[in-house]
Scaffold this motif. Structure first.
Motif, PDB file in Angstrom:
ATOM      1  N   SER A 205      -3.149   4.877  -1.654  1.00 10.27           N
ATOM      2  CA  SER A 205      -4.203   5.088  -0.847  1.00 10.27           C
ATOM      3  C   SER A 205      -4.112   6.451  -1.239  1.00 10.27           C
ATOM      4  N   HIS A 206      -3.714   7.338  -2.473  1.00 10.24           N
ATOM      5  CA  HIS A 206      -3.780   8.481  -2.540  1.00 10.24           C
ATOM      6  C   HIS A 206      -5.376   9.404  -2.371  1.00 10.24           C
ATOM      7  N   ASN A 207      -6.500   8.389  -2.568  1.00  7.88           N
ATOM      8  CA  ASN A 207      -7.573   9.150  -2.752  1.00  7.88           C
ATOM      9  C   ASN A 207      -8.334   8.660  -1.219  1.00  7.88           C
ATOM     10  N   ARG A 208      -8.126   8.816   0.125  1.00  4.62           N
ATOM     11  CA  ARG A 208      -8.323   7.919   1.020  1.00  4.62           C
ATOM     12  C   ARG A 208      -7.376   8.870   2.161  1.00  4.62           C
ATOM     13  N   ALA A 209      -8.155   9.757   3.034  1.00  3.34           N
ATOM     14  CA  ALA A 209      -7.066  10.347   3.986  1.00  3.34           C
ATOM     15  C   ALA A 209      -8.460  10.234   5.112  1.00  3.34           C
ATOM     16  N   GLY A 210      -7.780   9.527   6.285  1.00  2.00           N
ATOM     17  CA  GLY A 210      -8.301   9.605   7.818  1.00  2.00           C
ATOM     18  C   GLY A 210      -8.506  10.889   8.178  1.00  2.00           C
TER      19      GLY A 210
ATOM     20  N   ALA B 199       8.491   5.443 -11.112  1.00  2.00           N
ATOM     21  CA  ALA B 199       7.044   5.308 -11.429  1.00  2.00           C
ATOM     22  C   ALA B 199       5.718   5.498 -10.777  1.00  2.00           C
ATOM     23  N   MET B 200       5.822   4.922  -9.681  1.00  2.00           N
ATOM     24  CA  MET B 200       4.652   4.538  -8.631  1.00  2.00           C
ATOM     25  C   MET B 200       3.911   5.485  -7.800  1.00  2.00           C
ATOM     26  N   ILE B 201       4.837   6.848  -7.671  1.00  2.00           N
ATOM     27  CA  ILE B 201       3.501   7.730  -7.668  1.00  2.00           C
ATOM     28  C   ILE B 201       4.102   8.890  -8.242  1.00  2.00           C
ATOM     29  N   PRO B 202       3.022   8.840  -8.588  1.00  2.00           N
ATOM     30  CA  PRO B 202       2.930  10.198  -9.747  1.00  2.00           C
ATOM     31  C   PRO B 202       3.717  11.589  -9.019  1.00  2.00           C
TER      32      PRO B 202
ATOM     33  N   VAL C  26       1.008  -1.223   0.046  1.00  6.03           N
ATOM     34  CA  VAL C  26      -0.184   0.302  -0.314  1.00  6.03           C
ATOM     35  C   VAL C  26       0.631   1.036   0.314  1.00  6.03           C
ATOM     36  N   LEU C  27       0.834   2.336  -1.281  1.00  7.22           N
ATOM     37  CA  LEU C  27       1.361   3.278  -1.539  1.00  7.22           C
ATOM     38  C   LEU C  27       0.458   4.214  -0.844  1.00  7.22           C
ATOM     39  N   SER C  28       1.763   5.498   0.045  1.00  3.79           N
ATOM     40  CA  SER C  28       0.305   6.991   0.101  1.00  3.79           C
ATOM     41  C   SER C  28       1.519   7.738  -0.051  1.00  3.79           C
ATOM     42  N   PRO C  29       1.005   8.315  -1.323  1.00  3.70           N
ATOM     43  CA  PRO C  29       1.663   9.474  -1.816  1.00  3.70           C
ATOM     44  C   PRO C  29       1.312  10.651  -0.721  1.00  3.70           C
ATOM     45  N   LEU C  30      -0.015  10.531  -0.088  1.00  5.02           N
ATOM     46  CA  LEU C  30      -0.152  12.123   0.682  1.00  5.02           C
ATOM     47  C   LEU C  30       1.004  12.246   1.088  1.00  5.02           C
ATOM     48  N   SER C  31       1.669  11.502   1.956  1.00  4.99           N
ATOM     49  CA  SER C  31       2.761  11.148   3.022  1.00  4.99           C
ATOM     50  C   SER C  31       4.018  12.090   2.629  1.00  4.99           C
TER      51      SER C  31
ATOM     52  N   GLY D 231      -5.358   7.118   6.478  1.00  2.00           N
ATOM     53  CA  GLY D 231      -5.876   6.467   5.112  1.00  2.00           C
ATOM     54  C   GLY D 231      -5.287   5.371   4.819  1.00  2.00           C
ATOM     55  N   ALA D 232      -4.130   4.926   5.134  1.00  2.00           N
ATOM     56  CA  ALA D 232      -3.113   4.286   4.112  1.00  2.00           C
ATOM     57  C   ALA D 232      -2.794   3.277   5.304  1.00  2.00           C
ATOM     58  N   LEU D 233      -3.052   3.226   6.238  1.00  2.00           N
ATOM     59  CA  LEU D 233      -3.651   2.400   7.521  1.00  2.00           C
ATOM     60  C   LEU D 233      -4.578   1.523   7.670  1.00  2.00           C
ATOM     61  N   GLU D 234      -5.357   2.128   7.036  1.00  2.00           N
ATOM     62  CA  GLU D 234      -7.034   1.841   7.141  1.00  2.00           C
ATOM     63  C   GLU D 234      -7.138   1.015   6.006  1.00  2.00           C
ATOM     64  N   THR D 235      -6.757   0.847   4.901  1.00  2.00           N
ATOM     65  CA  THR D 235      -6.358   0.873   3.622  1.00  2.00           C
ATOM     66  C   THR D 235      -5.601  -0.688   4.031  1.00  2.00           C
TER      67      THR D 235
END
Length: 677
Positions: free
Chosen positions: A95-100, A485-488, A42-47, A161-165
């Motif tokens: 988890s780019h679109n999941r913000a806890g 290429a994993m995280i735009p 699970v990648l977390s771009p928001l991090s 959000g990434a942890l929840e995912t």
């Protein structure tokens, strides 16, 4: 950005498969392996949004900030390396679109309402202070370790959000047939130093405990074991275990509707129950000489089992000279953690049986890679570390523990690791272990790791020339392309255009080269963009380029490079041998022990071959940690495995472990080794 943030990765992966015919059979095998047998990343771009924003500091000081967004890029290199070796065994999620929410119940149950609220306020005020050239964190914090900005809130919400995912993936998945038992969540900042009511180290929220609380609230998990192999003691994680046991945390206030504490600062223990089992350097933060308090040293040496609702076991890292020396340490000392975690789960299961209550377990790994042999000396100042293979061995032992007690469910959460080499090689080895495969010595060689981490440079370019048989460099460049290429968002936050005097573009605006790349990518029919977990490759492209003959051109040269023909030949054999038998035997290695029948599930696990005896008359099986013999598969890679006589691991010995069960109030210490900014 494309609608699917992983689209660019899928395109690059398709090119990788087309360029490497020997990988096609492994990719085709993906359809033969159910999702439950794959490991999910699970990648977390928001991090990435958590950044150091004190623009007025010197460049030399800025270089001391080691907890940085680039850590996610280094982790992506490790992920990509594992995928190239076993393309059929991993699934990538974002988890780019999941913000806890910092006010989510599973956050408040761990940290109370005061600390999340304080973090929110500090982050909101940080930009204004930074604009005035002021330190944005409270003066009692170590400003050399912790920094904030308004974007930190975005990163923290993204981490939640990434942890929840990750937890959702373990227990539900997209559908019942897509439930996967093993997940690695790539997040930052780390969490295991964060206490109930305050930060420490680089940590602002305790990611492991938040994950467990979410698993309990959402899926009914009753017991979890946290196994922590970070170089540093997870003082915050252990502190929260004391809170769960009913002891009043330092600085905590009673929450509304909570049971009051008695005169001794104790109340009824809360579910989920959590055991903490850690191996760490007793001389490093938070117990570094000159900075450590006596309380911190006692805490990092605590060993207590099934007493006062606590299950905590700490083992201290020791120096080693040879790999044989390390393996003796691992078998006799470090594996003690699994014996104790096994004891914890067995006792918990029996107690739940007596109460007539269902038991549901989860194993969580606090995966810090700063104990790696490749970590920078400024972080690893006390000459204790682990070889890269350790991360595979330890993780495979975690799988065995999980097979016996949690139906194979393992959630791994990234913690420390600060040099590119340590993170990349550590993640690579950890993921190989997460799929119960063997680590190959060549994969962790200095040259191989050096080649992969070149991709962590913001302005990376492929080599201009290379030897036709230089399989290591060609493979590494495949890995780099996949990892980048994993995280735009890497392009906007980390990558730089070559220095030519041109102004830097604002975030979100692509250069001509970037637009051309997207245009080329969009020209590939979508039906040809196959994801790693479903690649069939039934119609190989006619212009396949052999793995060792690709022409990768660039203006970048390495004048110090010396071609190692023997290493390249050996490395190439390991790559070619990947697809022979590992895929077909993979399901055997991940066989789940427990019966699906609920009544049988409560029975003791099957007998195994290796055991670490813990004499406890309460349990008929001596409470031994056993590696199930029916889950051990001999691989057919005899040509690349060193043959060693099988030896029974010796019973563990407590004599070198401090049996201290006293814990007092904590105090803020520094992680960087400096008391002030």
């Amino acid at each position: 950005m494309s609608q699917d943030p992983l689209e660019e990765f899928y395109i690059q992966f398709q090119k990788f498969v087309q360029n490497n015919p020997n990988v096609i059979s492994a990719a085709r095998s993906a359809s033969q392996i159910p999702e439950s047998a794959k490991a999910v990343i699970v990648l977390s771009p928001l991090s990435l949004q958590h950044v150091f924003s004190r623009d007025w500091v010197s460049n030399s000081y800025r270089k001391t900030i080691v907890e940085r967004p680039e850590r996610l890029l280094a982790a992506s290199m490790g992920v990509a390396a594992a995928i190239t070796m076993y393309p059929a065994l991993f699934t990538l999620k974002t988890s780019h679109n999941r913000a806890g929410s910092l006010n989510a119940p599973h956050v408040l149950k761990v940290h109370g309402s005061r600390w999340p609220r304080e973090v929110y306020k500090l982050c909101k005020r940080a930009d204004e202070k930074l604009a005035r050239g002021e330190i944005e964190v409270p003066k009692e914090w170590n400003a050399g370790d912790i920094y904030l900005s308004s974007a930190t809130l975005t990163a923290l919400r993204g981490t939640i959000g990434a942890l929840e995912t990750g937890v959702d993936t373990i227990f539900t998945g997209a559908s019942p047939e897509h439930i996967s038992n093993r997940v690695f969540v790539v997040v930052r900042p780390p969490g295991h130093h964060c206490h109930v009511t305050g930060p420490s180290g680089f940590c602002l929220l305790n990611n492991a405990h938040i994950s467990i609380e979410y698993a309990a609230d959402t899926y009914g998990v009753t017991h979890a074991a946290i196994l922590d192999f970070d170089l540093h003691h997870g003082d915050g994680t252990q502190d929260i275990c004391w809170k769960r046991a009913g002891f009043k945390p330092d600085g905590a206030t009673r929450e509304e509707n909570e049971e009051p504490y008695d005169d001794f600062g104790k109340r009824t223990a809360a579910f989920p129950k959590v055991g903490y089992f850690s191996m760490h350097d007793i001389n490093s933060f938070p117990t570094e000489s000159g900075y450590a308090t006596s309380e911190n040293i006692r805490n990092a040496s605590t060993c207590i089992m099934d007493s006062h609702d606590l299950n905590i076991w700490n083992v201290h890292l020791a120096p080693w000279a040879t790999e044989e020396d390390f393996m003796k340490l691992y078998r006799s000392k470090y594996r003690t953690l699994f014996a104790k975690a096994d004891e914890y789960f067995k006792t918990a299961r029996l107690e739940m049986q007596k109460q007539g209550t269902p038991f549901k377990g989860l194993v969580v790994i606090s995966a810090g890679f700063d104990a790696s042999e490749f970590e920078q000396t400024s972080m690893q100042r006390h000459s204790v570390n682990v070889p890269t293979e350790f991360y595979t061995l330890f993780t495979k032992d975690v799988l065995k523990l999980a097979q016996m007690h949690t139906q194979g469910k393992v959630l791994s959460v990234m913690e420390g690791g600060y040099s590119d080499k340590a993170i990349t090689s550590g993640v690579f080895a950890h993921l190989i272990g997460l799929q119960n495969q063997d680590w190959i010595r060549e994969w962790g060689s200095e040259q191989v790791v050096k080649e992969i981490v070149r991709g962590c440079k913001p302005n990376w370019k492929p080599y201009k020339t290379k030897r036709a048989q230089d399989v290591i460099r060609i493979w590494a460049e495949e890995v780099i392309r996949l990892g980048r290429a994993m995280i735009p968002e890497f392009k906007e936050t980390l990558f730089q255009e070559p220095s030519n005097g041109a102004a830097t573009l604002p975030p979100g605006q692509n250069t001509i080269a970037q637009r051309l790349t997207r245009a080329q990518a969009s020209s590939i029919p979508k039906e040809q963009i196959q994801k790693p977990e479903v690649v069939q490759a039934s119609n190989p492209v006619s212009h396949n380029v052999p793995f060792i003959e690709q022409d990768l051109s660039s203006d970048n040269e390495d004048e110090d490079y010396e071609y190692d023909e023997a290493l390249n030949q050996s490395f190439n054999r390991t790559v070619e041998d990947i697809t022979i038998d590992d895929i077909s035997r993979h399901l055997e290695t991940l066989e789940i022990i427990q019966s699906e029948d609920e009544e049988e599930e409560q029975a003791p696990p099957k007998q195994g071959t290796y055991k670490y005896t813990t004499k406890d008359p309460r349990h008929p099986n001596n409470n031994a940690y056993k590696v199930p013999s029916n889950t051990t598969t001999e691989y057919l890679r005899h040509t690349r495995r060193q043959t060693k006589p099988k030896q029974e691991p010796p019973a563990y010995d407590d004599s070198d472990i401090s049996m201290i069960s006293y814990v007092s109030t904590r105090k803020h210490t520094t992680r960087s080794g400096e008391s002030k900014w």
